[in-house]
Structure formats: C-alpha cells, structure tokens
Design a protein around this motif. Structure first.
Motif, PDB file in Angstrom:
ATOM      1  N   THR A   1      -4.214   2.417  -2.731  1.00 50.19           N
ATOM      2  CA  THR A   1      -5.467   2.604  -3.891  1.00 50.19           C
ATOM      3  C   THR A   1      -4.848   3.197  -5.042  1.00 50.19           C
ATOM      4  O   THR A   1      -3.627   3.654  -5.167  1.00 50.19           O
ATOM      5  N   ALA A   2      -5.438   2.975  -6.114  1.00 50.60           N
ATOM      6  CA  ALA A   2      -4.926   3.288  -7.502  1.00 50.60           C
ATOM      7  C   ALA A   2      -4.748   4.725  -7.684  1.00 50.60           C
ATOM      8  O   ALA A   2      -5.687   5.485  -7.472  1.00 50.60           O
ATOM      9  N   ASN A   3      -3.856   5.334  -8.130  1.00 43.34           N
ATOM     10  CA  ASN A   3      -3.317   6.597  -8.328  1.00 43.34           C
ATOM     11  C   ASN A   3      -3.562   6.606  -9.986  1.00 43.34           C
ATOM     12  O   ASN A   3      -2.771   6.215 -10.704  1.00 43.34           O
ATOM     13  N   PRO A   4      -4.505   7.080 -10.553  1.00 46.32           N
ATOM     14  CA  PRO A   4      -4.928   7.374 -11.899  1.00 46.32           C
ATOM     15  C   PRO A   4      -3.759   7.969 -12.513  1.00 46.32           C
ATOM     16  O   PRO A   4      -3.472   7.122 -13.791  1.00 46.32           O
TER      17      PRO A   4
ATOM     18  N   ALA B   1      -9.504  11.116 -15.292  1.00 50.06           N
ATOM     19  CA  ALA B   1      -8.872  11.650 -14.011  1.00 50.06           C
ATOM     20  C   ALA B   1      -7.273  11.506 -14.238  1.00 50.06           C
ATOM     21  O   ALA B   1      -6.516  12.524 -13.734  1.00 50.06           O
ATOM     22  N   GLY B   2      -6.707  10.745 -14.749  1.00 45.19           N
ATOM     23  CA  GLY B   2      -5.272  10.441 -14.821  1.00 45.19           C
ATOM     24  C   GLY B   2      -4.486  11.729 -15.698  1.00 45.19           C
ATOM     25  O   GLY B   2      -3.774  12.175 -15.329  1.00 45.19           O
TER      26      GLY B   2
ATOM     27  N   ARG C   1      -1.873   6.081  -4.772  1.00 52.73           N
ATOM     28  CA  ARG C   1      -2.060   7.626  -4.256  1.00 52.73           C
ATOM     29  C   ARG C   1      -1.267   8.110  -3.363  1.00 52.73           C
ATOM     30  O   ARG C   1      -0.717   9.139  -3.161  1.00 52.73           O
ATOM     31  N   GLY C   2      -0.932   6.919  -2.306  1.00 53.76           N
ATOM     32  CA  GLY C   2      -0.224   7.339  -1.050  1.00 53.76           C
ATOM     33  C   GLY C   2       1.214   7.509  -1.110  1.00 53.76           C
ATOM     34  O   GLY C   2       1.909   7.794  -0.166  1.00 53.76           O
TER      35      GLY C   2
ATOM     36  N   LEU D   1       8.009   1.035   0.892  1.00 59.75           N
ATOM     37  CA  LEU D   1       6.645   1.623   1.705  1.00 59.75           C
ATOM     38  C   LEU D   1       5.455   1.130   1.800  1.00 59.75           C
ATOM     39  O   LEU D   1       4.708   1.474   2.719  1.00 59.75           O
ATOM     40  N   ARG D   2       5.312   0.156   0.964  1.00 57.30           N
ATOM     41  CA  ARG D   2       4.120  -0.607   1.004  1.00 57.30           C
ATOM     42  C   ARG D   2       4.036  -1.556   2.431  1.00 57.30           C
ATOM     43  O   ARG D   2       2.925  -2.061   2.935  1.00 57.30           O
TER      44      ARG D   2
END
Length: 592
Positions: free
Chosen positions: A176-179, A459-460, A199-200, A167-168
């Motif tokens: 971007t980073a997903n906490p 946040a994570g 995140r995506g 998917l990348r």
C-alpha cells in the motif's frame, strides 16, 4: 557486483522458496553469470544470489558462500577494496582461505570481529550474513550507501533484497502507498531513504547494520559510520604535509584500489575535470586504460558536446577510447527497458543508462566514474549560493516570518513568469536546511497539494520531517564548505546519483566504481579542503602529466541529457511543466 535476496523467519512459518527464487531471478541482470541458493534444514532461513563475476571468476567464488566450520553463510553485493591486506591479516591468525575472493574475507572477518567487522571495511557493499551459532542474520550497508539494500518485515519474517521490485515478489509484503515516498518524490525528484513508495518496504540506511534473530526479532538499525559523522571528526584535524602532495597521494591511492579486479576495468570519460583527472591517474598505474564517452546527436558541435574534449583527453593519455552517439530514436527504442529497470521513480539516470550500455557493448564489466568530485571539491553552485543566501537574505530580521506571508500572496503570480522557488526566497533562506531545499527541491512544499491528495501530503510531510532531517545532517559542522558537502553527499548524491548509477548500470550487468566516493579518501582530504580550501583545480593538478590547459580553464557544464526534448517530442501534455517537472509527472504515472 551482484543481486542478493534472503528470508529470515523469526516467528512462525517457513521460507516461501518459490517467492524467494522469483525475487532472486527478477534481478538476473545484476548477476547474469551464475545463481545460488541455500536453505536451512528446517526451511526457516534462506539466502539467494545472482553473480556478476569480478574477482576470482572460478566456481570457488560462488555464493551463498559458507564457512562450514563456524556455521556462517553470506550473500554479498559490492567490492571490498582493502580485502587483500585484510586477507593477509586473517591468514596470519590461522584462517585458511579456499578462494581468492573478497567474499570469503567477509566471513572470516565476521568470525574474528563479529558485528563490528564493518569498521574494517573499505568499499561499496551490501550483505546479509547468517550466523548459525547465534541463530541470527546481520545486514550491512556501506557508509555512502553506494550499494542498495531493502527489507520488508511482515511481522513473522524478514525479506531482504537488492531491489525494491524483488521484495514485491513476496505476497506478504505490504505494498500500500507510503505517503512519505510519494511526497518525497515530488519534493526531491527521487524517493528519499529510508522510504520507498510502499509502506512495507524500506531501505537499510547507509552506514548501518541491522541484526535479526530468532530470540529478539528485528532490532533497530545501528549506525557504524555516516558521512556527516565522518566530516565532524575530520573537520579540525591538522595535516602538516603539503596539501597538494597529500591530495595527490590520497587520490592515487583511491584510484589504485578501485582498479583491483580480475576483469578489464574502464572509465566513463567526459570533458569534465573529475573523469579527466581519474583517467590521467589511472594511466599512471594501469596499462592502456579503456575509456568510453557518450555523445548526443542533439548536442553535436554545440558547447554542450562532451565528445571532442573527451577525445582530446583520451589521446593525451593514450587510452583505448570509444565514443558512442545516442539519438532520440535510441531513447524511444530503449524507453520500455529503461523504465522497467528503474527500480524506484527518479527524474535522473538516463545518462547513466546509456553510458553503461555503451561500456558493456565495448566489452567492459567494470567502469570507473567521476561521480563525487562535485560533492568533495565544491563543484556545484550550491557551495557558493547556500552560504550567500543564508548570510544575506537569511540575515534580515524576521525574514522567515515575513517570507511566509509574502509567499502566500506572491506564489500564484510568480509561478506564471519564473520559477516558483522565488516565492520562498525569504521563507527558506534563514538557514542551510531551507536554502538547500530551495536549491535542490523539485516542487516546493506549498505546491505539493496540487500534485497529490492533500491528506496524503500532510501525512507524508509529517513522516519525512525534511527540515529537521536536513538540519540533523549538518549539526556540529561549522565549516561552510563541509556543511554543503554533508548535505549534497547525504541527500542528492546518495538518493539520486548513486541510486541511479546502480540501477542504470546493473540493467546492463556493469559494475560502476566511484573512486571519489570513498570512506578512506574522505578522511584523508576533508581536513585538507577545510584547512586549505582545496578546489577542483587543485584536484586536476595532481596527475604527473598535466591536463590540457583549455580543460583546466573550461567552465563547468555538467553531463546533461536532452530528456525534456526527447520526452516532449510525442507527449505534449507535459509541455507546460517547467524543467524536468513534466518528466517527473510522467515517471510517477508509470510507477503508480
């Protein structure tokens, strides 16, 4: 077993064909035998596929597969073990088959039952099915989550693939980073679903479907079966048959279904009860089974050496056996390939990588694994430790409140001498969720700010809500054994063992099947386990030709790999980390 990819434009825009083909072909190892691509005339929907031919090896089994009459197309990864009776049922209703595949069964089963087709399936699967009449795409994933399926929604198009890395390839994917993914990795040693590091990108939850249409966009995933849900239903079921007879029938039935293929099927054989029992049962219904054992030179002639015991089992059941020895030099030589195949960071999977490589070199395309026996029959220490912690430490008045204060004072001292987990013994032993986190956690919650930015940790943790999700897993399950089964199956097995088995085996174009991880088997034997307390010893007594006595009485050792020794040989900077924490830090650094 295959690699699938798809794009569905529910808003403005068209399919980026080059990106989708790159996504497909970066999964070449998942399907080296053939590739396929289909695109709707207006270029708003496309399906792509890499094929590993297992059932119906002819061109008739190529994907994407179409039912032109009804406007249906599907790309599919996995195996439907009950496809033959489903095929006959559909044939009796007038459906005409053009192939001998289970893929075609999916098309006609959808035509007959719509989005409820998953209720009829027994197997491991992930698929994306396009319906021209409804102008929609259905994604589905099996109840245990044996087969992976990820998706990325960029606001106007949904991209689907068997791997995160695929998917990348789409520029619109938010990487971007997903906490939650980063915190989850250090908490568990793997990235817990549905999260990824990005995140995506997220996983379709196990036992869920998701519908995407031009009219309504992307709907929320809908559950059709979960393992905790199945355990809740079967917990109180009575069974009047002899438990040993019923257990044998259920196990033999699962083995027979998992042996269905148009290529040779082998087995991963260790000296443990799970793989030995499967070998013995397979030998009853299959001509001379091929077995493969992985041996580690560092363990040769030690109690951790699985090879001698496996070779005795192979001789007893007259299998075509091969032992493959792995050294530290082999690990070093395979290092880059192994990490490149690791779709998401994990502290496990090295054993699966090497035994899969050995099986493929032995000429196999399909191998059975004993994975899942510990989760069903209570083979892990967690089955005794967690209930004991909750009933003793957790029963102390105010244990959790007192424990927070104790941990804050004692943690810095305790971690100098022993596992930091002991500092949280009072705080996290008041219920099954906390006790399970103590048992399976890699880093404890209070240690996470030492590994990651504190703001990212906050946040994570908020995204993950691990304690709430652990408690949800066992809601309304009263039996102690089945509670731990639900936790181990839904967390450690799904996010670690099954995912690692998938990427590690697919790196070598090998399909791994798990007869002890089976929806039908669970429904048949979970009531027996709850009612009669069946154990691994009972499982091991089901073959007609008994297992050797010394194996039946052998203490559980687990299938271990000398990763720490191999890693620290030339990476002293990780030497101070306890257990596999150094490996975790190294893997994380390679993935970020």
């Amino acid at each position: 077993m295959c690699g699938i990819a798809a794009t569905f434009c529910y808003g403005e825009g068209q399919v980026d064909r080059d990106a989708l083909l790159r996504a497909r072909d970066c999964m070449r190892a998942r399907g080296p035998d053939a590739s396929g691509y289909w695109e709707r005339d207006d270029q708003r929907v496309a399906l792509a596929h890499r094929r590993l031919s297992i059932i119906d090896l002819s061109e008739r089994g190529a994907q994407p597969m179409a039912d032109e009459k009804r406007g249906l197309r599907v790309v599919y990864n996995g195996e439907i073990y009950n496809y033959r009776p489903l095929r006959e049922e559909l044939r009796s209703k007038g459906y005409e088959f053009q192939s001998d595949t289970d893929t075609e069964v999916l098309l006609y089963l959808y035509a007959e039952h719509g989005r409820d087709l998953t209720e009829r399936l027994r197997g491991m699967y992930a698929f994306a099915l396009y319906d021209e009449q409804e102008r929609g795409l259905l994604m589905a994933r099996d109840p245990y989550g044996i087969k992976p399926l990820y998706y990325a929604d960029d606001g106007s198009a949904l991209h689907v693939a068997s791997q995160v890395q695929a998917l990348r390839e789409h520029e619109s994917t938010d990487t971007t980073a997903n906490p939650a993914g980063h915190v989850g990795f250090f908490l568990w040693g793997h990235v817990p679903e549905p999260h990824t590091l990005y995140r995506g990108i997220q996983a379709l939850p196990a036992g869920h479907t998701c519908w995407i249409s031009e009219a309504g966009g992307v709907e929320e995933p809908r559950p059709f079966e979960t393992i905790p849900g199945a355990l809740r239903r079967v917990e109180a079921n009575a069974n009047g048959r002899s438990p040993q007879t019923a257990l044998r029938d259920a196990l033999l039935d699962s083995v027979e279904h998992h042996l269905i293929a148009d290529v040779d099927v082998g087995l991963f054989l260790s000296a443990g009860l799970d793989s030995a029992t499967l070998t013995a049962l397979a030998a009853e219904v299959h001509d001379r089974v091929k077995t493969v054992t992985l041996g580690f030179e560092e363990f040769r002639d030690t109690p951790e050496d699985e090879a001698p015991g496996a070779e005795r089992i192979a001789e007893r059941y007259d299998t075509n056996h091969e032992t493959v020895w792995v050294t530290q030099q082999d690990f070093a030589a395979a290092h880059d390939d192994l990490l490149g195949a690791m779709d998401q960071p994990t502290i496990d999977g090295v054993n699966s990588y090497f035994v899969s490589r050995a099986a493929r070199k032995a000429g196999l395309k399909v191998a059975l694994s004993g994975l899942g026996g510990d989760e069903l029959f209570g083979g892990y220490p967690s089955f005794s430790q967690i209930p004991r912690l909750v009933s003793t430490v957790g029963a102390l008045p105010g244990a959790a409140t007192i424990g927070k204060g104790f941990r804050a004072v004692a943690a810095p001292i305790i971690e100098r001498f022993t596992s930091p987990k002991y500092a949280g013994l009072l705080e996290y032993s008041d219920d099954y969720a906390g006790a399970y986190l103590l048992r399976r956690g890699l880093y404890m919650p209070w240690e996470l700010p030492e590994m990651l930015d504190p703001d990212l940790v906050r946040a994570g943790w908020e995204q993950l809500q691990p304690m709430a999700r652990l408690r949800e897993t066992i809601d309304d399950i009263s039996d102690e054994h089945l509670r731990v089964t639900a936790l181990e199956s839904s967390w450690y097995m799904r996010n670690q063992l099954l995912r690692d088995t998938d990427w590690a085996s697919m790196a070598h174009s090998l399909e791994v099947r798990t007869p002890l991880v089976d929806r039908t088997l669970l429904g048949r034997i979970a009531p027996l386990i709850a009612r009669h307390g069946l154990s691994k010893q009972d499982m091991a007594r089901t073959p007609k030709q008994p297992l050797p006595d010394d194996l039946l009485n052998r203490p559980k050792s687990g299938f271990t790999v000398p990763v720490r020794k191999w890693l620290l040989a030339d990476r002293p900077e990780y030497e101070s980390a306890r257990g596999l924490r150094g490996w975790a830090q190294y893997i994380y650094n390679r993935h970020t």
